[in-house]
Design a protein around this motif. Sequence first.
Motif, PDB file in Angstrom:
ATOM      1  N   GLU A 299       0.815  -1.206   0.000  1.00  0.00           N
ATOM      2  CA  GLU A 299       0.000   0.000   0.000  1.00  0.00           C
ATOM      3  C   GLU A 299       0.855   1.267   0.000  1.00  0.00           C
ATOM      4  O   GLU A 299       0.366   2.339  -0.353  1.00  0.00           O
ATOM      5  N   THR A 300       2.119   1.141   0.411  1.00  0.00           N
ATOM      6  CA  THR A 300       3.002   2.306   0.460  1.00  0.00           C
ATOM      7  C   THR A 300       4.373   1.924  -0.106  1.00  0.00           C
ATOM      8  O   THR A 300       4.726   0.738  -0.144  1.00  0.00           O
ATOM      9  N   PRO A 301       5.174   2.900  -0.525  1.00  0.00           N
ATOM     10  CA  PRO A 301       6.537   2.588  -0.978  1.00  0.00           C
ATOM     11  C   PRO A 301       7.364   1.896   0.099  1.00  0.00           C
ATOM     12  O   PRO A 301       8.205   1.038  -0.225  1.00  0.00           O
TER      13      PRO A 301
ATOM     14  N   VAL B 103       9.659  -3.943   2.113  1.00  0.00           N
ATOM     15  CA  VAL B 103       9.521  -5.194   2.865  1.00  0.00           C
ATOM     16  C   VAL B 103       9.138  -6.327   1.925  1.00  0.00           C
ATOM     17  O   VAL B 103       9.684  -7.438   2.002  1.00  0.00           O
ATOM     18  N   LEU B 104       8.205  -6.057   1.032  1.00  0.00           N
ATOM     19  CA  LEU B 104       7.761  -7.067   0.071  1.00  0.00           C
ATOM     20  C   LEU B 104       8.902  -7.479  -0.859  1.00  0.00           C
ATOM     21  O   LEU B 104       9.120  -8.675  -1.105  1.00  0.00           O
ATOM     22  N   ASP B 105       9.671  -6.515  -1.363  1.00  0.00           N
ATOM     23  CA  ASP B 105      10.760  -6.830  -2.282  1.00  0.00           C
ATOM     24  C   ASP B 105      11.871  -7.623  -1.599  1.00  0.00           C
ATOM     25  O   ASP B 105      12.469  -8.526  -2.206  1.00  0.00           O
TER      26      ASP B 105
ATOM     27  N   ALA C 288      17.743   3.758   2.839  1.00  0.00           N
ATOM     28  CA  ALA C 288      17.231   5.110   2.604  1.00  0.00           C
ATOM     29  C   ALA C 288      15.758   5.208   2.991  1.00  0.00           C
ATOM     30  O   ALA C 288      15.312   6.202   3.582  1.00  0.00           O
ATOM     31  N   THR C 289      14.991   4.155   2.683  1.00  0.00           N
ATOM     32  CA  THR C 289      13.561   4.172   2.985  1.00  0.00           C
ATOM     33  C   THR C 289      13.317   4.121   4.487  1.00  0.00           C
ATOM     34  O   THR C 289      12.506   4.893   5.022  1.00  0.00           O
TER      35      THR C 289
ATOM     36  N   SER D 252       9.148   7.679  10.137  1.00  0.00           N
ATOM     37  CA  SER D 252       9.029   8.103  11.526  1.00  0.00           C
ATOM     38  C   SER D 252       9.510   6.992  12.446  1.00  0.00           C
ATOM     39  O   SER D 252       9.078   5.837  12.312  1.00  0.00           O
ATOM     40  N   GLY D 253      10.431   7.329  13.343  1.00  0.00           N
ATOM     41  CA  GLY D 253      10.974   6.326  14.247  1.00  0.00           C
ATOM     42  C   GLY D 253      11.929   5.367  13.580  1.00  0.00           C
ATOM     43  O   GLY D 253      12.357   4.394  14.199  1.00  0.00           O
ATOM     44  N   ARG D 254      12.236   5.607  12.310  1.00  0.00           N
ATOM     45  CA  ARG D 254      13.138   4.739  11.526  1.00  0.00           C
ATOM     46  C   ARG D 254      12.670   3.283  11.580  1.00  0.00           C
ATOM     47  O   ARG D 254      13.438   2.362  11.771  1.00  0.00           O
ATOM     48  N   ARG D 255      11.381   3.104  11.396  1.00  0.00           N
ATOM     49  CA  ARG D 255      10.774   1.778  11.343  1.00  0.00           C
ATOM     50  C   ARG D 255       9.726   1.756  10.238  1.00  0.00           C
ATOM     51  O   ARG D 255       9.039   2.753   9.996  1.00  0.00           O
ATOM     52  N   ILE D 256       9.594   0.607   9.572  1.00  0.00           N
ATOM     53  CA  ILE D 256       8.542   0.410   8.577  1.00  0.00           C
ATOM     54  C   ILE D 256       7.466  -0.458   9.206  1.00  0.00           C
ATOM     55  O   ILE D 256       7.734  -1.580   9.659  1.00  0.00           O
ATOM     56  N   ARG D 257       6.266   0.057   9.245  1.00  0.00           N
ATOM     57  CA  ARG D 257       5.145  -0.715   9.783  1.00  0.00           C
ATOM     58  C   ARG D 257       4.508  -1.507   8.649  1.00  0.00           C
ATOM     59  O   ARG D 257       4.099  -0.936   7.634  1.00  0.00           O
ATOM     60  N   SER D 258       4.413  -2.818   8.839  1.00  0.00           N
ATOM     61  CA  SER D 258       3.849  -3.671   7.789  1.00  0.00           C
ATOM     62  C   SER D 258       3.428  -5.011   8.369  1.00  0.00           C
ATOM     63  O   SER D 258       4.223  -5.687   9.028  1.00  0.00           O
ATOM     64  N   GLY D 259       2.182  -5.388   8.126  1.00  0.00           N
ATOM     65  CA  GLY D 259       1.711  -6.709   8.512  1.00  0.00           C
ATOM     66  C   GLY D 259       1.517  -6.880  10.014  1.00  0.00           C
ATOM     67  O   GLY D 259       1.632  -5.934  10.791  1.00  0.00           O
ATOM     68  N   PHE D 260       1.221  -8.119  10.397  1.00  0.00           N
ATOM     69  CA  PHE D 260       1.002  -8.396  11.815  1.00  0.00           C
ATOM     70  C   PHE D 260       1.276  -9.856  12.144  1.00  0.00           C
ATOM     71  O   PHE D 260       1.210 -10.747  11.295  1.00  0.00           O
TER      72      PHE D 260
END
Length: 309
Positions: free
Chosen positions: A187-189, A194-196, A283-284, A289-297
């Motif tokens: 849903e986001t870059p 994470v997906l790649d 880079a991403t 924010s917080g230098r974390r990628i939120r994804s999934g659960f």
Amino acid sequence: AASSLGPLKTMAQLSTSHTPGAVTGTSDALFSTIERLHTTHRLGKGSSEPMECGEGAPAKTETGETWGRFLDSGTGTHSLQWVRQLPLQSWTAITADSQMQATVEREVSKPSEGEAPGKILLGNWDDEGLLEGETYDVVLADYLIGSMDGFSPFKQDLVFERLKRHLDPETGILYIIGLEPIPYSAETPAEQVVLDVTRLRDACILMAGHRCYREFPITWVERQLDANGFKVLGSERLPILYSEQAIRRQLNVAKSKLRFFADRGLAKQMEASIATLDARMAATVNSQSGRRIRSGFDYVIAAEIDKSK
């Protein structure tokens, strides 16, 4: 080879704030969730008779109860460290990986003061004789279903009935921890990174001739529980945050597989792809924010044998 790999989440952290475990004080969100579910559905509810702890076992809970006999059905160092802190009568830990068996045996070679007696067994749930006649008050399946493609492929649906045999029909409760599969679209870059990474890691595993883990969604697990005579008592979904270090460890898994490639030219191209994705990932993450990628659960499910069926 598959045994060296875990789901992408194992290198991440859960994003939800949580209270430390009510029993052990654990900071692990998944295990503290189980402790809370157990307090709700077992301790103080009259669901099980108070039991005596094993010799030198931890003190009982405030209600005077223990968790009884505990089975860690797919053990690892992380889960067993938590299990050994619980107020138990005894514990049994199963692994299908001889290397993991050696690792956890080293961990328990010096039991802590007050620890319940336990044993670590090398075995596969394909073996009908494994733990024959043994029943437990608590059974933990910590990413067991997702890991089965590495040891018992295409038999994930059979493990529910297999574990049910070892659950005490009166007192038993089953806890399942799993990772919701990484979606096929982002849903986001940031989620795309994470997906790649997941795709590249798994491509390298497959080109090395090894098996990937295969995660199953919470809805599939709940259907299997119902079909196998369980009643779901409760479930929780815990969102995940991925750090740069967490994701890089998965890229390192991809790198570690390159030496197994038969096509050395392809291995070189994959190595370049890993480096490019690593730079993009860093880079991403650093832009978030917080230098974390939120994804999934992740999810935790509590279930018991449905006596009405």
